[in-house]
Design an enzyme around this catalytic site. Sequence first.
Site, short mmCIF file in Angstrom:
data_model
loop_
_atom_site.label_atom_id
_atom_site.label_comp_id
_atom_site.label_asym_id
_atom_site.label_seq_id
_atom_site.Cartn_x
_atom_site.Cartn_y
_atom_site.Cartn_z
N GLN A 160 -13.50 -3.76 0.26
CA GLN A 160 -12.10 -3.84 0.65
C GLN A 160 -11.16 -3.51 -0.51
OE1 GLN A 160 -11.56 -7.72 2.39
NE2 GLN A 160 -13.04 -7.30 4.00
N CYS A 161 -11.70 -3.45 -1.72
CA CYS A 161 -10.83 -3.15 -2.87
C CYS A 161 -10.37 -1.70 -2.81
CB CYS A 161 -11.58 -3.35 -4.18
SG CYS A 161 -12.08 -5.04 -4.46
N THR A 192 4.13 14.20 11.11
CA THR A 192 5.57 13.96 10.96
C THR A 192 6.31 15.19 10.46
OG1 THR A 192 5.22 11.63 10.55
CG2 THR A 192 7.25 12.55 9.69
N THR A 211 0.02 12.39 7.98
CA THR A 211 -0.50 11.66 6.82
C THR A 211 -1.43 10.52 7.20
OG1 THR A 211 1.40 10.15 6.85
CG2 THR A 211 1.59 12.11 5.46
N ASP A 212 -1.29 9.99 8.42
CA ASP A 212 -2.03 8.75 8.74
C ASP A 212 -3.53 8.90 8.55
OD1 ASP A 212 0.22 7.29 9.24
OD2 ASP A 212 0.17 7.56 11.42
N ASP A 214 -0.06 13.77 16.55
CA ASP A 214 0.14 12.75 15.52
C ASP A 214 -1.28 12.48 15.01
OD1 ASP A 214 0.17 10.02 14.41
OD2 ASP A 214 2.23 9.98 15.15
N SER A 215 -1.47 12.46 13.71
CA SER A 215 -2.85 12.40 13.21
C SER A 215 -3.53 11.07 13.52
CB SER A 215 -2.91 12.70 11.72
OG SER A 215 -2.47 11.61 10.95
N SER A 216 -2.77 10.08 14.01
CA SER A 216 -3.42 8.84 14.46
C SER A 216 -4.27 9.11 15.69
CB SER A 216 -2.38 7.78 14.79
OG SER A 216 -1.70 7.45 13.60
N THR A 253 -7.03 8.75 -0.59
CA THR A 253 -6.78 7.68 0.38
C THR A 253 -5.27 7.54 0.54
OG1 THR A 253 -7.34 5.40 0.96
CG2 THR A 253 -6.84 5.81 -1.35
#
Length: 351
Positions: free
Chosen positions: A285-286, A12, A96-97, A62-64, A167
Site C-alpha cells: 500500500q506504500c 478530461t 488521467t484516471d 472517460d478513462s475510468s 502512478t
Amino acid sequence: MGSVHIIYTGGTIGMVDSPQGLVPGADLAGWLAGLLPPSRPPAPGLEALESTSLAALEPLIDSSNATPESWQSIVEAVRAHAADHPGEPIVILHGTDTMAYTSAALSYALAGMEAPVVITGSQLPLGAEGSDAEANVLGAVRAAVSGRVIGVALFFGGLLLAGGRATKSSSWDFAGFASPMAPPLARTGSDGAPWEWSENHGASGASTSPTAWTEPRPYARHDVVVLDMAPGITGARLSALLDPLPEAVILRAFGVGNVPSDEPGLTEAIARAIRAGTAVFVASQCHQAEVLLGHYATGDAIARAGAVGTADMTLEAAYAKAQFLLAQGLAGTALAEAMGRPIAGELSPRR
Ligand code: ASN
C-alpha cells in the site's frame, strides 16, 4: 523527425461541461491545429515538426471506463499506424484516471516497436482557463519527436516517466503523476529552457528486454482482483472475497508485503487460493515500496504458501502485467514466475 501521429482516446482534456458533468465534446482537432506547427511558430523542441495527423478512437471515453479491451483498441490503433508509417512518433491523449494502467499495458504489448509512444492528458479541459492541456500536449510531442524515447513513456506536469513506472499521484495538482521507484526520464526546464534528461532516459527499455513478447496475443478481460488489507480484516471476509476464485489476486498488503498473520484463517485463505491454481501477488500500500516477502514473519507465511511479491512495480504495472500474462495463456505457477521477470523496464533487476 518531421511528423507525429496523435491518437485521441478521451479524458478530461477534450471534455466540455454538460448538465451531467464533464463529457467529451471539445473541438480537439481545431485546437491541435492551432497549437502545433505550421500554424504557430514552433514551441521549443518542435522546430523540425512539419506535420501532424490525428485519429480519434470510438467511443471517446472517460478513462475510468477503460478496460483491457480499451487497451487493446489503442494497441491496434498504434500498430495500424506504425505498419504504414514505421518509426513515426506517436502521442496518445488519454484520461488521467487510469492513464498509468494504460501506459503500463501499452509498454508490454508494444515492447520492441520502433516508434516511440508518449501518452498524456490533462487535469483541466483544454478550454478551461489556466488549463494544463497545452503544456502537456506540447511536452508529450516534444518528447515523442526527441529521438530519445525508447518504448512507451508518459508525459505530465513537466515530467517524462517510463510507461511502466508511473502512478497517478494527485487528482488535482498539475504535477499529477509520479514514478516513485524509478527516476524520471526527463524534466522540463522553465520557459523553454532545455530539458534535463536522466542518464537512463531509455529506461522504458521496451526493445531491450529479452523476455518481451514480439507478437503478443490481444488483451481480453481476465478475472484479476485487487484486494486491500486493513487492520481488522478477518479470514472469513477474505475467503468470501475470493469466492468464486479469480484467475489472479493482487493483495495490497502493508509495508514490505505484510499481512495480519495472527488472524485465524487469513493465511489459509490465501494458501487455499494458490493450491486451487490462482496466482497470488503481494503488492504494498506504500506509494514508494519494494516488496520483500519473508523480511517479517507476517509476510513469510504467505510466501511459503506460494504468494509472490511484486518487487518495486507500481500497482498499475503489476495489474496490467497480470492481465498481459493471462492474455498470453499463462496461469498459476507459470504466471507467478513470469511476474518477476521484466518485460519493458517495469521492474528493477533484483539487487
Ligand atoms: N475522469 C477523467 C479521465 O480519466 C480525468 C482526467 O482526464 N483528468 O478520463
